[in-house]
Design a protein around this motif. Structure first.
Motif, PDB file in Angstrom:
ATOM      1  N   THR A 109      55.940  68.163  37.857  1.00  0.00           N
ATOM      2  CA  THR A 109      56.011  66.311  37.675  1.00  0.00           C
ATOM      3  C   THR A 109      54.907  66.181  39.239  1.00  0.00           C
ATOM      4  O   THR A 109      54.651  64.819  39.054  1.00  0.00           O
ATOM      5  CB  THR A 109      57.687  66.466  38.507  1.00  0.00           C
ATOM      6  OG1 THR A 109      58.050  66.824  39.538  1.00  0.00           O
ATOM      7  CG2 THR A 109      58.610  67.044  36.716  1.00  0.00           C
ATOM      8  N   GLN A 110      55.001  66.815  39.722  1.00  0.00           N
ATOM      9  CA  GLN A 110      53.963  66.013  40.808  1.00  0.00           C
ATOM     10  C   GLN A 110      52.764  65.794  40.047  1.00  0.00           C
ATOM     11  O   GLN A 110      52.514  64.845  40.439  1.00  0.00           O
ATOM     12  CB  GLN A 110      53.860  67.268  41.272  1.00  0.00           C
ATOM     13  CG  GLN A 110      52.702  67.235  43.008  1.00  0.00           C
ATOM     14  CD  GLN A 110      52.485  67.247  44.140  1.00  0.00           C
ATOM     15  OE1 GLN A 110      52.165  68.802  44.631  1.00  0.00           O
ATOM     16  NE2 GLN A 110      53.146  67.154  45.068  1.00  0.00           N
ATOM     17  N   GLY A 149      59.030  72.729  50.726  1.00  0.00           N
ATOM     18  CA  GLY A 149      59.229  71.238  51.193  1.00  0.00           C
ATOM     19  C   GLY A 149      60.170  71.725  49.153  1.00  0.00           C
ATOM     20  O   GLY A 149      59.190  72.051  48.708  1.00  0.00           O
ATOM     21  N   ASP A 150      60.471  70.407  49.389  1.00  0.00           N
ATOM     22  CA  ASP A 150      61.158  70.075  48.075  1.00  0.00           C
ATOM     23  C   ASP A 150      60.675  70.049  47.048  1.00  0.00           C
ATOM     24  O   ASP A 150      60.748  70.577  45.010  1.00  0.00           O
ATOM     25  CB  ASP A 150      62.964  69.854  48.150  1.00  0.00           C
ATOM     26  CG  ASP A 150      62.777  68.113  47.968  1.00  0.00           C
ATOM     27  OD1 ASP A 150      61.665  68.180  48.558  1.00  0.00           O
ATOM     28  OD2 ASP A 150      63.854  67.778  48.111  1.00  0.00           O
ATOM     29  N   ASP A 151      59.198  69.277  47.390  1.00  0.00           N
ATOM     30  CA  ASP A 151      58.461  68.593  46.343  1.00  0.00           C
ATOM     31  C   ASP A 151      57.659  69.532  45.759  1.00  0.00           C
ATOM     32  O   ASP A 151      56.975  69.811  44.326  1.00  0.00           O
ATOM     33  CB  ASP A 151      57.790  67.849  46.262  1.00  0.00           C
ATOM     34  CG  ASP A 151      57.024  68.030  48.393  1.00  0.00           C
ATOM     35  OD1 ASP A 151      57.078  68.816  48.991  1.00  0.00           O
ATOM     36  OD2 ASP A 151      55.465  67.557  48.037  1.00  0.00           O
ATOM     37  N   GLN A 152      57.738  70.855  46.057  1.00  0.00           N
ATOM     38  CA  GLN A 152      56.780  72.286  45.609  1.00  0.00           C
ATOM     39  C   GLN A 152      57.418  73.385  45.159  1.00  0.00           C
ATOM     40  O   GLN A 152      57.016  74.378  44.992  1.00  0.00           O
ATOM     41  CB  GLN A 152      56.649  72.620  47.362  1.00  0.00           C
ATOM     42  CG  GLN A 152      55.222  71.758  47.473  1.00  0.00           C
ATOM     43  CD  GLN A 152      53.875  71.387  47.074  1.00  0.00           C
ATOM     44  OE1 GLN A 152      53.430  72.054  45.932  1.00  0.00           O
ATOM     45  NE2 GLN A 152      53.727  70.147  46.792  1.00  0.00           N
ATOM     46  N   LYS A 153      58.488  73.078  45.137  1.00  0.00           N
ATOM     47  CA  LYS A 153      59.491  74.451  44.093  1.00  0.00           C
ATOM     48  C   LYS A 153      59.046  74.088  42.890  1.00  0.00           C
ATOM     49  O   LYS A 153      59.274  75.474  42.817  1.00  0.00           O
ATOM     50  CB  LYS A 153      61.319  72.936  44.835  1.00  0.00           C
ATOM     51  CG  LYS A 153      62.104  74.789  44.743  1.00  0.00           C
ATOM     52  CD  LYS A 153      63.885  74.285  44.521  1.00  0.00           C
ATOM     53  CE  LYS A 153      64.302  75.283  43.587  1.00  0.00           C
ATOM     54  NZ  LYS A 153      65.500  74.756  43.751  1.00  0.00           N
ATOM     55  N   GLN A 154      59.029  73.521  42.026  1.00  0.00           N
ATOM     56  CA  GLN A 154      58.314  73.483  41.060  1.00  0.00           C
ATOM     57  C   GLN A 154      57.339  74.708  40.622  1.00  0.00           C
ATOM     58  O   GLN A 154      57.063  75.109  40.096  1.00  0.00           O
ATOM     59  CB  GLN A 154      58.909  72.501  40.433  1.00  0.00           C
ATOM     60  CG  GLN A 154      57.911  72.097  38.909  1.00  0.00           C
ATOM     61  CD  GLN A 154      58.017  71.262  38.598  1.00  0.00           C
ATOM     62  OE1 GLN A 154      58.125  70.089  38.239  1.00  0.00           O
ATOM     63  NE2 GLN A 154      58.889  71.177  36.757  1.00  0.00           N
ATOM     64  N   HIS A 155      56.416  74.239  41.696  1.00  0.00           N
ATOM     65  CA  HIS A 155      55.120  75.246  42.160  1.00  0.00           C
ATOM     66  C   HIS A 155      55.487  77.201  42.026  1.00  0.00           C
ATOM     67  O   HIS A 155      55.508  77.393  41.596  1.00  0.00           O
ATOM     68  CB  HIS A 155      54.116  74.656  42.820  1.00  0.00           C
ATOM     69  CG  HIS A 155      54.073  73.456  42.463  1.00  0.00           C
ATOM     70  ND1 HIS A 155      53.336  72.940  43.448  1.00  0.00           N
ATOM     71  CD2 HIS A 155      54.073  72.342  41.333  1.00  0.00           C
ATOM     72  CE1 HIS A 155      52.728  71.401  43.088  1.00  0.00           C
ATOM     73  NE2 HIS A 155      53.383  71.052  42.026  1.00  0.00           N
ATOM     74  N   VAL A 180      62.204  79.609  50.193  1.00  0.00           N
ATOM     75  CA  VAL A 180      63.153  78.509  50.754  1.00  0.00           C
ATOM     76  C   VAL A 180      62.895  77.268  50.953  1.00  0.00           C
ATOM     77  O   VAL A 180      61.385  76.976  51.914  1.00  0.00           O
ATOM     78  CB  VAL A 180      62.392  79.909  52.062  1.00  0.00           C
ATOM     79  CG1 VAL A 180      63.527  79.312  52.822  1.00  0.00           C
ATOM     80  CG2 VAL A 180      62.710  80.410  51.922  1.00  0.00           C
ATOM     81  N   ILE A 181      63.218  76.887  50.554  1.00  0.00           N
ATOM     82  CA  ILE A 181      63.703  75.134  51.067  1.00  0.00           C
ATOM     83  C   ILE A 181      63.481  74.908  51.485  1.00  0.00           C
ATOM     84  O   ILE A 181      65.327  74.783  52.736  1.00  0.00           O
ATOM     85  CB  ILE A 181      64.211  74.342  49.325  1.00  0.00           C
ATOM     86  CG1 ILE A 181      63.718  75.011  48.899  1.00  0.00           C
ATOM     87  CG2 ILE A 181      64.042  73.466  49.683  1.00  0.00           C
ATOM     88  CD1 ILE A 181      62.307  74.979  47.717  1.00  0.00           C
ATOM     89  N   GLN A 182      63.376  73.650  52.286  1.00  0.00           N
ATOM     90  CA  GLN A 182      63.503  73.039  53.776  1.00  0.00           C
ATOM     91  C   GLN A 182      64.853  72.212  53.910  1.00  0.00           C
ATOM     92  O   GLN A 182      65.090  71.815  52.991  1.00  0.00           O
ATOM     93  CB  GLN A 182      61.951  71.491  53.867  1.00  0.00           C
ATOM     94  CG  GLN A 182      61.842  70.985  55.479  1.00  0.00           C
ATOM     95  CD  GLN A 182      61.062  70.666  54.620  1.00  0.00           C
ATOM     96  OE1 GLN A 182      61.087  69.277  54.412  1.00  0.00           O
ATOM     97  NE2 GLN A 182      59.715  70.400  55.395  1.00  0.00           N
ATOM     98  N   ALA A 183      65.300  71.971  55.023  1.00  0.00           N
ATOM     99  CA  ALA A 183      66.725  71.915  55.427  1.00  0.00           C
ATOM    100  C   ALA A 183      66.374  70.048  54.977  1.00  0.00           C
ATOM    101  O   ALA A 183      65.378  69.552  55.681  1.00  0.00           O
ATOM    102  CB  ALA A 183      67.155  72.720  56.316  1.00  0.00           C
ATOM    103  N   GLU A 184      67.899  69.534  55.176  1.00  0.00           N
ATOM    104  CA  GLU A 184      67.067  68.054  54.647  1.00  0.00           C
ATOM    105  C   GLU A 184      67.032  66.946  56.474  1.00  0.00           C
ATOM    106  O   GLU A 184      66.237  66.781  56.377  1.00  0.00           O
ATOM    107  CB  GLU A 184      68.506  67.653  53.967  1.00  0.00           C
ATOM    108  CG  GLU A 184      69.137  66.038  54.061  1.00  0.00           C
ATOM    109  CD  GLU A 184      67.865  65.366  53.510  1.00  0.00           C
ATOM    110  OE1 GLU A 184      67.093  65.880  52.836  1.00  0.00           O
ATOM    111  OE2 GLU A 184      67.602  63.837  54.350  1.00  0.00           O
TER     112      GLU A 184
END
Ligand code: AMP
Ligand code: TRP
Length: 334
Positions: A109-110, A149-155, A180-184
């Motif tokens: 998506t990015q 960050g969650d924008d990198q999760k897909q990668h 490990v996804i960064q906390a909100e």
């Protein structure tokens, strides 16, 4: 027991990092470097997927590395290096590109967002294969965990798919990493536009707190931060995004729970609250800024540190790459 391995990185995309990078990435990295065998890179090969001024890119790369160190990433404990200093990254990226589906890469998506904004002709093939280079970064070190960050999760999901595919096709070679996804609570928004994430590439700098800003500039930006007309210091992300963002920053840097800060400022105005926050931010940034500037004053010493760390990285990366070459059937040089 041996430590698990951790890998993360950031692009050298600005002269200074902003407070979101500091809270959302550097503070987490610093906290994890004891528990993990950590690798942190300045990903300059990723940065050139968009046009760069060569001299400025070099400068931004040094500056980013200096800010990692100034924020507490210790080059004697963690491996902190510049991606292009380890040739194996580009080489493994090529190999991985040969087992990545065209459609699979096209679903990132990015890439879709960025290429749609820029138009196909202004978009480089390097931007398309960017996630494959990121997979190479991670897999070269047999990484267990990847904080992003969650924008990198897909990668990172793509990285897992590629690792599993390679392992099943050529035999067990790569550790399959976990994101490990960064906390909100670690997400920071622009002080002038508190519904958009604070970003190094923001069009206006009025709402961005740069780590290397003069303290007086930081203070001014905080005092001018957008709030609301209610006048009470309380956390409510949807109704009071400005104040909530300031509370997040206050809490992250002071280590105090948000509720306690709300209590402290109950019945007091935003002016008092902002002054309190200003003091917290300025005193947190001051030593980091001073240390970064000191490191940048002696570029030869900084380059030496980075070279030592790159050697340490290359030793591991080269060993992985040699196994990969062997497994895919490349003829060994006689
Ligand atoms: P970037 O500057 O977008 O390349 O981000 C580098 C790292 O900083 C990533 O791990 C991001 O998750 C983190 N980061 C960037 N901006 C923010 C923000 N506004 N809030 C929290 N973390 C951020
Ligand atoms: N793409 C990541 C970002 O923009 C940076 C990055 C490159 C990265 N290689 C990495 C992050 C490997 C984690 C692991 O934030």
């Amino acid at each position: 027991m041996t430590k698990q391995r951790l890998y993360s990185g950031m692009q050298p995309s600005a002269d200074s990092l902003q407070i979101g990078n500091y809270i959302g990435a550097l503070l987490q990295w610093r906290g994890m470097q004891e528990e993990y065998d950590a690798f942190f890179s300045v990903v300059d090969l990723h940065a050139i997927t968009v046009a760069q001024d060569p001299e400025h890119l070099r400068e931004k790369t040094r500056r980013t590395a200096a800010q990692y160190i100034a924020a507490g990433i210790e080059p004697s404990r963690s491996t902190l290096y510049v991606q292009s200093h380890v040739r194996a990254h580009a080489e493994l990226a090529w190999i991985l590109s040969t087992i990545t589906g065209f459609g699979e890469a096209g679903r990132m998506t990015q890439f879709k967002d960025k290429s749609q904004k820029q138009g196909a002709d202004a978009t480089s093939v390097g931007l398309f294969t960017y996630p494959i280079l990121m997979a190479a970064d991670i897999l070269l070190y047999q990484t267990d965990v990847v904080p992003v960050g969650d924008d990198q999760k897909q990668h990172v999901e793509l990285t897992r798919d590629l690792a599993e595919r390679f392992n099943s096709r050529f035999g067990d070679t790569f550790v399959v990493p976990k994101p490990v996804i960064q906390a909100e609570t670690a997400r920071i928004y622009d002080l002038q536009d508190p519904t958009s994430k604070m970003s190094k590439s923001a069009e206006s700098h009025a709402g961005v707190l740069w780590l290397l800003d003069e303290p007086s500039v930081t203070a001014k930006k905080i005092m001018r931060a957008v709030t609301d007309s209610e006048g009470s210091v309380r956390y409510d992300r949807s109704e009071k995004p400005g104040v909530s963002n300031l509370l997040t920053i206050y809490s992250a840097l002071s280590g105090r729970p948000i509720a306690e800060i709300e209590d402290e400022y109950a019945g007091r105005g935003y002016g008092d609250f902002k002054k309190g926050l200003r003091d917290v931010v300025v005193s947190e940034f001051e030593p980091v800024r001073a240390r970064a500037l000191e490191l940048l004053d002696d570029p030869a010493e900084l380059d030496r540190l980075l070279a030592v760390n790159a050697d340490r990285a290359a030793e591991i990366a080269d060993a992985t790459l040699a196994t990969v070459y062997e497994r895919v059937g490349l003829l060994r040089r006689g």
